[in-house]
Design a protein around this motif. Structure first.
Motif, PDB file in Angstrom:
ATOM      1  N   LYS A  50     -11.874   7.640 -10.031  1.00 22.33           N
ATOM      2  CA  LYS A  50     -12.365   8.042 -11.338  1.00 22.33           C
ATOM      3  C   LYS A  50     -13.860   7.780 -11.483  1.00 22.33           C
ATOM      4  O   LYS A  50     -14.434   6.956 -10.764  1.00 22.33           O
ATOM      5  CB  LYS A  50     -11.600   7.299 -12.439  1.00 22.33           C
ATOM      6  CG  LYS A  50     -10.114   7.625 -12.493  1.00 22.33           C
ATOM      7  CD  LYS A  50      -9.449   6.951 -13.672  1.00 22.33           C
ATOM      8  CE  LYS A  50      -7.962   7.270 -13.709  1.00 22.33           C
ATOM      9  NZ  LYS A  50      -7.701   8.719 -13.803  1.00 22.33           N
ATOM     10  N   LEU A  51     -14.476   8.456 -12.416  1.00 23.71           N
ATOM     11  CA  LEU A  51     -15.883   8.257 -12.719  1.00 23.71           C
ATOM     12  C   LEU A  51     -16.120   6.807 -13.112  1.00 23.71           C
ATOM     13  O   LEU A  51     -15.425   6.252 -13.961  1.00 23.71           O
ATOM     14  CB  LEU A  51     -16.302   9.181 -13.862  1.00 23.71           C
ATOM     15  CG  LEU A  51     -17.762   9.091 -14.314  1.00 23.71           C
ATOM     16  CD1 LEU A  51     -18.686   9.577 -13.217  1.00 23.71           C
ATOM     17  CD2 LEU A  51     -17.982   9.881 -15.602  1.00 23.71           C
ATOM     18  N   GLY A  52     -17.093   6.177 -12.478  1.00 24.43           N
ATOM     19  CA  GLY A  52     -17.434   4.798 -12.794  1.00 24.43           C
ATOM     20  C   GLY A  52     -16.689   3.757 -11.988  1.00 24.43           C
ATOM     21  O   GLY A  52     -16.938   2.563 -12.145  1.00 24.43           O
ATOM     22  N   ASP A  53     -15.779   4.184 -11.110  1.00 22.93           N
ATOM     23  CA  ASP A  53     -15.057   3.228 -10.265  1.00 22.93           C
ATOM     24  C   ASP A  53     -15.992   2.633  -9.214  1.00 22.93           C
ATOM     25  O   ASP A  53     -16.952   3.279  -8.771  1.00 22.93           O
ATOM     26  CB  ASP A  53     -13.890   3.909  -9.538  1.00 22.93           C
ATOM     27  CG  ASP A  53     -12.672   4.090 -10.425  1.00 22.93           C
ATOM     28  OD1 ASP A  53     -12.718   3.631 -11.587  1.00 22.93           O
ATOM     29  OD2 ASP A  53     -11.674   4.691  -9.966  1.00 22.93           O
ATOM     30  N   SER A  54     -15.710   1.401  -8.808  1.00 21.44           N
ATOM     31  CA  SER A  54     -16.395   0.789  -7.669  1.00 21.44           C
ATOM     32  C   SER A  54     -15.321   0.475  -6.631  1.00 21.44           C
ATOM     33  O   SER A  54     -14.450  -0.365  -6.873  1.00 21.44           O
ATOM     34  CB  SER A  54     -17.124  -0.487  -8.096  1.00 21.44           C
ATOM     35  OG  SER A  54     -16.259  -1.372  -8.783  1.00 21.44           O
ATOM     36  N   VAL A  55     -15.381   1.164  -5.495  1.00 26.23           N
ATOM     37  CA  VAL A  55     -14.282   1.148  -4.534  1.00 26.23           C
ATOM     38  C   VAL A  55     -14.784   0.707  -3.163  1.00 26.23           C
ATOM     39  O   VAL A  55     -15.764   1.242  -2.645  1.00 26.23           O
ATOM     40  CB  VAL A  55     -13.636   2.554  -4.411  1.00 26.23           C
ATOM     41  CG1 VAL A  55     -12.474   2.526  -3.421  1.00 26.23           C
ATOM     42  CG2 VAL A  55     -13.152   3.033  -5.775  1.00 26.23           C
ATOM     43  N   GLY A  56     -14.090  -0.268  -2.587  1.00 23.74           N
ATOM     44  CA  GLY A  56     -14.340  -0.660  -1.214  1.00 23.74           C
ATOM     45  C   GLY A  56     -13.398   0.105  -0.298  1.00 23.74           C
ATOM     46  O   GLY A  56     -12.193   0.144  -0.540  1.00 23.74           O
ATOM     47  N   TYR A  57     -13.957   0.730   0.728  1.00 25.86           N
ATOM     48  CA  TYR A  57     -13.153   1.503   1.678  1.00 25.86           C
ATOM     49  C   TYR A  57     -13.333   0.855   3.041  1.00 25.86           C
ATOM     50  O   TYR A  57     -14.395   0.966   3.658  1.00 25.86           O
ATOM     51  CB  TYR A  57     -13.616   2.954   1.685  1.00 25.86           C
ATOM     52  CG  TYR A  57     -12.692   3.915   2.407  1.00 25.86           C
ATOM     53  CD1 TYR A  57     -11.332   3.931   2.123  1.00 25.86           C
ATOM     54  CD2 TYR A  57     -13.182   4.817   3.346  1.00 25.86           C
ATOM     55  CE1 TYR A  57     -10.481   4.815   2.764  1.00 25.86           C
ATOM     56  CE2 TYR A  57     -12.337   5.708   3.990  1.00 25.86           C
ATOM     57  CZ  TYR A  57     -10.995   5.699   3.692  1.00 25.86           C
ATOM     58  OH  TYR A  57     -10.141   6.586   4.331  1.00 25.86           O
ATOM     59  N   ILE A  58     -12.325   0.128   3.500  1.00 28.55           N
ATOM     60  CA  ILE A  58     -12.496  -0.696   4.691  1.00 28.55           C
ATOM     61  C   ILE A  58     -11.457  -0.378   5.757  1.00 28.55           C
ATOM     62  O   ILE A  58     -10.422   0.214   5.496  1.00 28.55           O
ATOM     63  CB  ILE A  58     -12.445  -2.201   4.355  1.00 28.55           C
ATOM     64  CG1 ILE A  58     -11.036  -2.609   3.892  1.00 28.55           C
ATOM     65  CG2 ILE A  58     -13.485  -2.562   3.313  1.00 28.55           C
ATOM     66  CD1 ILE A  58     -10.862  -4.111   3.733  1.00 28.55           C
ATOM     67  N   GLY A  59     -11.750  -0.826   6.961  1.00 30.89           N
ATOM     68  CA  GLY A  59     -10.858  -0.658   8.102  1.00 30.89           C
ATOM     69  C   GLY A  59     -11.593  -1.095   9.356  1.00 30.89           C
ATOM     70  O   GLY A  59     -12.823  -1.205   9.364  1.00 30.89           O
ATOM     71  N   SER A  60     -10.856  -1.343  10.402  1.00 32.47           N
ATOM     72  CA  SER A  60     -11.474  -1.729  11.666  1.00 32.47           C
ATOM     73  C   SER A  60     -12.186  -0.538  12.285  1.00 32.47           C
ATOM     74  O   SER A  60     -12.040   0.604  11.839  1.00 32.47           O
ATOM     75  CB  SER A  60     -10.411  -2.287  12.618  1.00 32.47           C
ATOM     76  OG  SER A  60      -9.349  -1.369  12.764  1.00 32.47           O
ATOM     77  N   ASN A  61     -12.978  -0.778  13.322  1.00 33.02           N
ATOM     78  CA  ASN A  61     -13.691   0.305  13.997  1.00 33.02           C
ATOM     79  C   ASN A  61     -12.701   1.330  14.529  1.00 33.02           C
ATOM     80  O   ASN A  61     -11.694   0.984  15.143  1.00 33.02           O
ATOM     81  CB  ASN A  61     -14.530  -0.247  15.152  1.00 33.02           C
ATOM     82  CG  ASN A  61     -15.692  -1.088  14.664  1.00 33.02           C
ATOM     83  OD1 ASN A  61     -16.224  -0.861  13.586  1.00 33.02           O
ATOM     84  ND2 ASN A  61     -16.091  -2.078  15.448  1.00 33.02           N
ATOM     85  N   GLY A  62     -12.990   2.611  14.288  1.00 33.09           N
ATOM     86  CA  GLY A  62     -12.113   3.676  14.750  1.00 33.09           C
ATOM     87  C   GLY A  62     -10.911   3.915  13.858  1.00 33.09           C
ATOM     88  O   GLY A  62     -10.002   4.668  14.222  1.00 33.09           O
ATOM     89  N   SER A  63     -10.908   3.332  12.664  1.00 33.96           N
ATOM     90  CA  SER A  63      -9.749   3.457  11.773  1.00 33.96           C
ATOM     91  C   SER A  63      -9.710   4.779  11.026  1.00 33.96           C
ATOM     92  O   SER A  63      -8.658   5.185  10.536  1.00 33.96           O
ATOM     93  CB  SER A  63      -9.754   2.307  10.763  1.00 33.96           C
ATOM     94  OG  SER A  63     -10.922   2.362   9.960  1.00 33.96           O
ATOM     95  N   GLY A  64     -10.854   5.443  10.898  1.00 37.59           N
ATOM     96  CA  GLY A  64     -10.904   6.717  10.183  1.00 37.59           C
ATOM     97  C   GLY A  64     -11.751   6.690   8.924  1.00 37.59           C
ATOM     98  O   GLY A  64     -11.904   7.711   8.257  1.00 37.59           O
ATOM     99  N   LYS A  65     -12.350   5.546   8.613  1.00 37.77           N
ATOM    100  CA  LYS A  65     -13.114   5.476   7.362  1.00 37.77           C
ATOM    101  C   LYS A  65     -14.388   6.323   7.421  1.00 37.77           C
ATOM    102  O   LYS A  65     -14.732   6.993   6.440  1.00 37.77           O
ATOM    103  CB  LYS A  65     -13.426   4.027   6.985  1.00 37.77           C
ATOM    104  CG  LYS A  65     -14.275   3.245   7.940  1.00 37.77           C
ATOM    105  CD  LYS A  65     -14.498   1.833   7.431  1.00 37.77           C
ATOM    106  CE  LYS A  65     -15.449   1.050   8.337  1.00 37.77           C
ATOM    107  NZ  LYS A  65     -14.884   0.850   9.690  1.00 37.77           N
ATOM    108  N   SER A  66     -15.087   6.311   8.561  1.00 37.81           N
ATOM    109  CA  SER A  66     -16.311   7.125   8.670  1.00 37.81           C
ATOM    110  C   SER A  66     -15.982   8.613   8.615  1.00 37.81           C
ATOM    111  O   SER A  66     -16.725   9.399   8.005  1.00 37.81           O
ATOM    112  CB  SER A  66     -17.051   6.801   9.972  1.00 37.81           C
ATOM    113  OG  SER A  66     -17.529   5.475   9.960  1.00 37.81           O
ATOM    114  N   THR A  67     -14.860   9.002   9.223  1.00 38.03           N
ATOM    115  CA  THR A  67     -14.427  10.398   9.167  1.00 38.03           C
ATOM    116  C   THR A  67     -14.154  10.810   7.724  1.00 38.03           C
ATOM    117  O   THR A  67     -14.538  11.902   7.283  1.00 38.03           O
ATOM    118  CB  THR A  67     -13.158  10.598  10.015  1.00 38.03           C
ATOM    119  OG1 THR A  67     -13.447  10.269  11.373  1.00 38.03           O
ATOM    120  CG2 THR A  67     -12.678  12.040   9.940  1.00 38.03           C
ATOM    121  N   THR A  68     -13.516   9.931   6.964  1.00 39.80           N
ATOM    122  CA  THR A  68     -13.237  10.222   5.557  1.00 39.80           C
ATOM    123  C   THR A  68     -14.529  10.420   4.779  1.00 39.80           C
ATOM    124  O   THR A  68     -14.666  11.384   4.005  1.00 39.80           O
ATOM    125  CB  THR A  68     -12.426   9.081   4.917  1.00 39.80           C
ATOM    126  OG1 THR A  68     -11.261   8.815   5.696  1.00 39.80           O
ATOM    127  CG2 THR A  68     -12.002   9.460   3.512  1.00 39.80           C
TER     128      THR A  68
END
Length: 326
Positions: free
Chosen positions: A48-66
């Protein structure tokens, strides 16, 4: 209002399967074998607008692709991504005007220009009105303390100074969403806190949506309210940061160096995990006691010369989530 929607999104790549030996190399040359790698597997979430979200995972988990799909750099293999109502890869220019990005290892500033001149270029690139630019610039200079090096070329800045300027540049055009990838990597404690404080204030005051990817759990705890955890391309946790840290990230390890080896060392505030000579590792619960309290207790009874506090590793947290869910 949902500003980001990720619906049944997958991203796959074809990768050449390398065979062993000289004969295998010849076969690969004339008749390569391709295998499919799933970087992201059917993930769903909305922000949602105004959310502060941490998006984490180990290396190669898919976070950079997302993140690359959200910024329009990559196209989903399946599913749909909407950012501000746009499909990023179809409307990259429009999407770019509404977002800001900070990548810890890559600069968006001009290396030979002063911060002041780089900011002026951003003003023209994003077509920021004069009054908005002046207001935003002054706020960035004040909150991130840029005045001491505002006229200095980027190439002459320390890492901490450059990262503060990078963060400021990402917010100059008043984006509705800012993606930050490792914004505090390699920084000292003071520089980290300056950036974290700025992100908290800008999120609260302007309702700017912040998506933060990092390996530093202190970044997540101090900046974000919500956490998304991805592993092997699958989203395995979506919830509040506070609840996650209580369940999975409460354990800390403090390594204490003493002047000499001590037999049967004891503290009522933790458990001795290991001892090698005059170096002792103690496990404790962050919610129950602070590291200074443990050091105060030990220093009152033993000669302490140094210590080091270890934060939980992302890989360790992922393993804990799997153990509890299995």
């Amino acid at each position: 209002m949902d500003i980001i929607q990720v619906e049944n999104v997958s991203k796959s790549y074809l990768r050449k399967d390398q065979r062993e030996g000289t004969l295998g190399g010849l076969k690969d040359l004339f008749k390569p074998v391709w295998v499919q790698k799933d970087a992201v597997k059917n993930i769903n979430f909305s922000i949602k607008l105004g959310d502060s979200v941490g998006y984490i995972g180990s290396n190669g988990s898919g976070k950079s692709t997302t993140i690359k799909m959200l910024t329009g750099i990559l196209t989903p293999t399946e599913g749909r991504v909407l950012v501000n109502g746009l499909e990023p890869y179809k409307d990259r220019m429009k999407n770019a005007k509404n977002i800001g990005v900070v990548f810890g290892q890559r600069t968006q500033l001009w290396w030979d220009l002063a911060i002041r001149e780089s900011f002026e270029l951003f003003k023209h690139i994003y077509r920021v009105p004069d009054n908005v630019f002046k207001l935003n610039k002054e706020k960035m200079i004040e909150l991130l303390r840029l005045d001491e090096f505002y006229s200095t070329p980027v190439r002459q800045l320390s890492l901490g100074q450059r990262m503060r300027a990078e963060v400021a540049a990402a917010f100059l055009h008043s984006p509705s969403i800012v993606f930050l990838d490792e914004p505090t990597i390699g920084l000292d404690v003071v520089a980290k806190e300056q950036i974290r404080k700025f992100l908290r204030e800008i999120n609260k005051e302007h309702k700017t949506t912040i998506i933060l990817t990092t390996h530093d759990m202190d970044d997540i705890e101090q900046v974000c309210e919500r956490l998304l955890l991805i592993n092997s391309g699958e989203l395995i946790y979506d919830g509040f940061v506070r609840g996650f840290m209580d369940d999975f990230g409460n354990e800390r390890v403090i390594t204490v160096h003493f002047e000499e080896p001590i037999q049967n060392i004891y503290t009522p505030f933790g458990t001795v995990h290991s001892q090698a000579g005059n170096i002792v590792k103690i496990i404790f619960e962050k919610s129950a006691v602070s590291a200074p309290k443990i050091l105060q207790d030990l220093s009152a009874r033993y000669p302490v010369i140094d210590f080091q506090l270890e934060e939980p590793k992302i890989e360790h947290l992922v393993r804990q989530v799997y153990e509890i869910r299995s």
